[in-house]
Scaffold this active site. Sequence first.
Site, PDB file in Angstrom:
ATOM      1  N   HIS A  80       0.729  -1.024  -0.044  1.00 54.68           N
ATOM      2  CA  HIS A  80      -0.116   0.065   0.090  1.00 54.68           C
ATOM      3  C   HIS A  80       0.913   1.207  -0.026  1.00 54.68           C
ATOM      4  O   HIS A  80       1.973   1.314   0.647  1.00 54.68           O
ATOM      5  CB  HIS A  80      -0.811  -0.014   1.183  1.00 54.68           C
ATOM      6  CG  HIS A  80      -1.996  -1.055   1.235  1.00 54.68           C
ATOM      7  ND1 HIS A  80      -3.103  -0.974   0.449  1.00 54.68           N
ATOM      8  CD2 HIS A  80      -2.198  -2.198   1.767  1.00 54.68           C
ATOM      9  CE1 HIS A  80      -3.663  -1.901   0.519  1.00 54.68           C
ATOM     10  NE2 HIS A  80      -3.109  -2.712   1.595  1.00 54.68           N
ATOM     11  N   LYS A 149      19.016 -10.451   8.745  1.00 53.40           N
ATOM     12  CA  LYS A 149      20.235 -10.021   8.664  1.00 53.40           C
ATOM     13  C   LYS A 149      21.260 -11.174   8.043  1.00 53.40           C
ATOM     14  O   LYS A 149      21.188 -12.328   8.525  1.00 53.40           O
ATOM     15  CB  LYS A 149      20.898  -9.416   9.902  1.00 53.40           C
ATOM     16  CG  LYS A 149      19.915  -8.202  10.347  1.00 53.40           C
ATOM     17  CD  LYS A 149      20.404  -7.537  11.614  1.00 53.40           C
ATOM     18  CE  LYS A 149      19.793  -6.346  12.139  1.00 53.40           C
ATOM     19  NZ  LYS A 149      19.181  -5.560  11.271  1.00 53.40           N
TER      20      LYS A 149
END
Length: 189
Positions: A80, A149
């Site tokens: 969105h 990560k």
Amino acid sequence: MLSFIEIIIVKIKYRKIVFQNVGKNSVFKLWNSSFIYPENISIGDNVYVGPGAYFDATGDLVICNGVIFGPEVTIYTRSHNYDSTCLEALPFDQKMVVAPVVIKEYVWVGTKVIILPGITVGKGAVIAAGAVVTKDVPEYAVVGGNPAKVLKYRNRERFEELASSQEPFVYNKKGHGKEFITKEKLLNK
């Protein structure tokens, strides 16, 4: 074994699923998976998609050869519009921002991973179960967490040696059977 009713439901639910491209020996667990805009999904050879997948390919999805997805993997290629500089309603407006996702060769995506729009996952990467991928994943990286990560890197030389062999894909080379071994025994071989 599926009942007659279940077979009819599957045929109705998936009668219109036509991918842009599907390579040889690719397997999908369609029964409880969802593919949004499947005509924008390109799948290479020897791809395995586990059960419960949710692939939204509004903005294109490319899956290269030898990729394995664990159960309940989610891939989004749209989001969105919530940017305050051009926002027309709250908390977001009717505009959808699209960006392609590319999964390179021999990537392993663990259970319940979420990959967000615009991501490229590099060749040979491993994404740990439950990770949320918010930025590109380098080649041979092992990533995990939220946001994902880099935890470490795979052995590039061994990976390339296996990739250049006659048949590197695990299910073609070793079948679907499993051998259970402790990490200590594996490292002491």
